[in-house]
Design an enzyme around this catalytic site. Structure first.
Site, PDB file in Angstrom:
ATOM      1  N   GLN A  60       0.827  -1.203   0.000  1.00 10.84           N
ATOM      2  CA  GLN A  60       0.000   0.000   0.000  1.00 10.84           C
ATOM      3  C   GLN A  60       0.864   1.258   0.000  1.00 10.84           C
ATOM      4  OE1 GLN A  60      -2.202  -1.117   3.561  1.00 10.84           O
ATOM      5  NE2 GLN A  60      -3.940  -1.664   2.280  1.00 10.84           N
ATOM      6  N   CYS A  61       1.871   1.261  -0.813  1.00  9.43           N
ATOM      7  CA  CYS A  61       2.845   2.356  -0.867  1.00  9.43           C
ATOM      8  C   CYS A  61       2.789   3.003  -2.248  1.00  9.43           C
ATOM      9  CB  CYS A  61       4.237   1.769  -0.609  1.00  9.43           C
ATOM     10  SG  CYS A  61       5.612   2.933  -0.724  1.00  9.43           S
ATOM     11  N   ALA A  62       3.174   4.252  -2.325  1.00 13.51           N
ATOM     12  CA  ALA A  62       3.234   4.924  -3.631  1.00 13.51           C
ATOM     13  C   ALA A  62       4.230   4.238  -4.566  1.00 13.51           C
ATOM     14  CB  ALA A  62       3.609   6.392  -3.443  1.00 13.51           C
ATOM     15  N   PHE A  63       5.196   3.504  -3.999  1.00 16.72           N
ATOM     16  CA  PHE A  63       6.197   2.808  -4.813  1.00 16.72           C
ATOM     17  C   PHE A  63       5.800   1.377  -5.156  1.00 16.72           C
ATOM     18  CE2 PHE A  63       8.637   6.122  -2.621  1.00 16.72           C
ATOM     19  CZ  PHE A  63       9.199   6.753  -3.719  1.00 16.72           C
ATOM     20  N   THR A  64       4.630   0.917  -4.720  1.00 16.13           N
ATOM     21  CA  THR A  64       4.183  -0.450  -4.979  1.00 16.13           C
ATOM     22  C   THR A  64       4.194  -0.811  -6.464  1.00 16.13           C
ATOM     23  OG1 THR A  64       2.896  -0.462  -2.941  1.00 16.13           O
ATOM     24  CG2 THR A  64       2.298  -2.100  -4.598  1.00 16.13           C
TER      25      THR A  64
END
Length: 181
Positions: A60-64
Site C-alpha cells: 500500500q505504498c506509492a512505490f508499490t
C-alpha cells in the site's frame, strides 16, 4: 559449568566478529534464512555465487508499482543467475495484514513469481538478522519501502538504492550486468 558456557559464548562471538572484520565467512549474508511466503524457508546460502537483489516491499505504498519492474528485472536476468528477493514489511505501516493477503495482492495485481518472504521487520531491534547485519556491517538500513540492496556472487554488498531508484533503471541494471557471466 555456567562460567565455561559463558566463556565459550564470548569466545565464539569474538571469533565471529574477527571473521567479520577480516571479511571472512561471518561477513557474508549467505548465513541468513527467511521464512517464505509460500511456506518453508528461503536460505540465502542457496544463492551463493549468484547476485541477489533484496528489496523491502509494501503493498500500500506509492512505490508499490515497482513490483512490475522487479518482476521484469527478474524475468530479464534470472536465466543468467540473478535472484530478486521481495521482503514485505509493515515497518512503515503500509503492508497488508497477513501473508495470504500480500501473496494474493501480488499475484493478482503483478503476476509475481519471484521469491518472497513472509512479512518481516527490516528496521530497529526487531529487524530480521539479515537487515541487522546490513545496518551494522554495511551501514545501510531501509529508510522507506522499496529500498534495494544488491549482494554480489561473493556475498559482498555491491550497491544500495533508495525507493526513488527504479529496479530497471540504468543505475541498477549496470551493476547487475557487471556481476553476471
Amino acid at each position: 559449568m555456567r562460567n565455561t558456557l559463558i566463556v565459550a559464548a564470548v569466545v565464539s562471538a569474538m571469533g565471529s566478529m574477527a571473521a567479520s572484520a577480516a571479511g571472512g565467512p561471518a561477513a557474508t549474508p549467505d548465513r541468513f534464512v527467511f521464512e517464505s511466503i509460500d511456506g518453508g524457508q528461503i536460505d540465502l546460502a542457496a544463492f551463493s555465487g549468484r547476485p541477489v537483489l533484496v528489496v523491502n516491499t509494501a503493498s500500500q505504498c506509492a512505490f508499490t508499482p515497482q513490483y512490475d519492474a522487479l518482476q521484469a528485472l527478474y524475468d530479464r536476468y534470472r536465466e543468467a543467475g540473478l535472484v530478486v528477493l521481495a521482503v514485505p514489511s509493515d515497518d512503515f505501516a503500509q503492508e497488508l495484514d497477513t501473508e495470504d493477503a500480500v501473496k494474493e495482492f501480488c499475484e493478482v495485481n503483478f503476476d509475481l513469481d519471484l521469491p518472497m518472504t513472509e512479512i518481516t521487520h527490516v528496521r530497529g531491534p526487531a529487524a530480521h538478522p539479515f537487515f541487522r547485519w546490513l545496518a551494522e556491517d554495511a551501514g545501510f538500513s531501509p529508510r522507506w519501502n522499496f529500498n534495494k540492496v544488491l549482494i554480489g556472487p561473493d556475498g559482498a554488498v555491491v550497491a544500495t538504492w533508495g525507493s526513488t531508484v527504479g529496479p530497471t533503471s540504468g543505475r541498477v541494471t549496470r551493476e547487475i550486468e557487471a556481476l553476471l557471466p
